[in-house]
Design an enzyme around this catalytic site. Structure first.
Site, short mmCIF file in Angstrom:
data_model
loop_
_atom_site.label_atom_id
_atom_site.label_comp_id
_atom_site.label_asym_id
_atom_site.label_seq_id
_atom_site.Cartn_x
_atom_site.Cartn_y
_atom_site.Cartn_z
N HIS A 17 -60.91 39.00 16.20
CA HIS A 17 -60.12 40.15 15.41
C HIS A 17 -59.37 40.84 16.80
O HIS A 17 -58.41 41.43 16.70
CB HIS A 17 -60.95 41.53 15.33
CG HIS A 17 -61.95 41.20 13.91
ND1 HIS A 17 -63.18 41.30 13.88
CD2 HIS A 17 -61.77 40.71 12.82
CE1 HIS A 17 -63.92 40.94 12.77
NE2 HIS A 17 -62.91 40.44 12.10
N LYS A 41 -72.06 47.51 0.31
CA LYS A 41 -72.24 46.42 1.17
C LYS A 41 -73.39 46.74 2.39
O LYS A 41 -73.17 47.96 2.93
CB LYS A 41 -70.99 45.83 1.88
CG LYS A 41 -71.13 44.40 2.03
CD LYS A 41 -69.83 43.66 2.09
CE LYS A 41 -69.90 42.88 3.46
NZ LYS A 41 -68.37 42.22 3.70
N ARG A 90 -57.55 32.13 9.95
CA ARG A 90 -58.32 31.10 10.76
C ARG A 90 -57.93 29.98 9.99
O ARG A 90 -57.88 28.58 10.48
CB ARG A 90 -59.66 31.44 10.96
CG ARG A 90 -59.92 32.43 11.73
CD ARG A 90 -61.22 33.18 11.56
NE ARG A 90 -61.51 33.49 10.25
CZ ARG A 90 -62.53 34.10 9.69
NH1 ARG A 90 -63.49 34.32 10.76
NH2 ARG A 90 -62.68 34.33 8.52
N SER A 128 -67.50 37.60 11.95
CA SER A 128 -68.67 38.49 12.13
C SER A 128 -70.01 37.94 11.60
O SER A 128 -71.09 38.07 12.05
CB SER A 128 -68.25 39.97 11.49
OG SER A 128 -67.16 40.44 11.91
O1 PNS Z 1 -63.28 41.88 6.99
P1 PNS Z 1 -62.92 41.69 5.55
O2 PNS Z 1 -64.24 42.20 4.90
O3 PNS Z 1 -62.58 40.34 4.87
O4 PNS Z 1 -61.97 42.78 4.75
C1 PNS Z 1 -61.81 42.99 3.67
C2 PNS Z 1 -60.96 44.20 3.14
C3 PNS Z 1 -61.59 45.33 3.82
C4 PNS Z 1 -59.43 43.99 4.03
C5 PNS Z 1 -60.64 44.39 1.88
O5 PNS Z 1 -61.90 44.13 1.15
C6 PNS Z 1 -60.22 45.68 1.22
O6 PNS Z 1 -58.71 45.67 1.39
N1 PNS Z 1 -60.67 46.44 0.68
C7 PNS Z 1 -60.55 47.68 0.21
C8 PNS Z 1 -60.31 47.66 -1.28
C9 PNS Z 1 -59.08 47.09 -1.67
O7 PNS Z 1 -58.01 47.50 -1.73
N2 PNS Z 1 -59.07 45.93 -2.76
C10 PNS Z 1 -57.97 45.14 -2.83
C11 PNS Z 1 -57.70 45.02 -4.53
S1 PNS Z 1 -59.09 44.32 -5.25
#
Ligand code: PNS
Length: 159
Positions: A17, A41, A90, A128
């Site tokens: 990150h 979560k 990745r 993570s």
């Molecule tokens: O590190 P992660 O868990 O892969 O991050 C995922 C993240 C936070 C980028 C993604 O879950 C997100 O944008 N969540 C907010 C809700 C949203 O806008 N979802 C998209 C429509 S389903």
């Protein structure tokens, strides 16, 4: 001013990150690291802790801001009048996931562009989740997370 939002769970932030944040901060005038508040979560670190850990490891990068957000990412971008999402990729699995997310976010707001940056090869294997699993079983995470937060992760796992 060109601003990009780099969203994620960051539980915890890894060297992968941090690499994307550093490289992104050279491409954009400002990077806003947006940490998702997801009450459903189960997280190792709570939202304030995750934000603090990211602030700690990015304190030397001038054009980085760290905030938390709730709900849809596109709404967060709209509130701030920003139209760029920065993501790190990745593997081909990440690619498939990110492609779907980019399309869904564009569906929600056509002004938004998702820019994907390829992971540096030395960080391709880091997530993570594997950091947490390795730490849980007393493996070394020294090369996986920034040194400034290594002890925070080890201590938190022990609790
Ligand atoms: O590190 P992660 O868990 O892969 O991050 C995922 C993240 C936070 C980028 C993604 O879950 C997100 O944008 N969540 C907010 C809700 C949203 O806008 N979802 C998209 C429509 S389903």
């Amino acid at each position: 001013m060109k601003i990009a939002v780099y969203p994620g769970s960051f539980d915890p932030i890894t060297n992968g990150h941090l690499d994307i944040i550093r490289r992104g901060s050279k491409v954009f005038d400002k990077i806003i690291v947006a940490v998702l508040i997801n009450v459903e979560k189960k997280h190792l670190f709570d939202i304030d802790e995750r934000v603090e850990l990211i602030k700690k490891v990015t304190s030397d990068i001038e054009n980085v801001e760290v905030v938390s957000f709730d709900g849809l990412l596109v709404n967060f971008l709209k509130e701030r009048n920003i139209n760029v999402i920065l993501k790190g990729i990745r593997t081909t699995c990440d690619f498939e996931y990110e492609m779907q997310m980019a399309i869904i976010n564009k569906e929600l707001n056509n002004d938004i562009e998702t820019i994907c940056m390829m992971s540096s090869p030395e960080y391709l294997h880091i997530s993570s989740s594997n950091v947490k699993q390795i730490a849980e079983f007393n493996g070394s995470i020294e090369r996986l997370v920034p040194k400034e937060i290594l002890q925070n992760v080890i201590d938190k796992i022990k609790v």
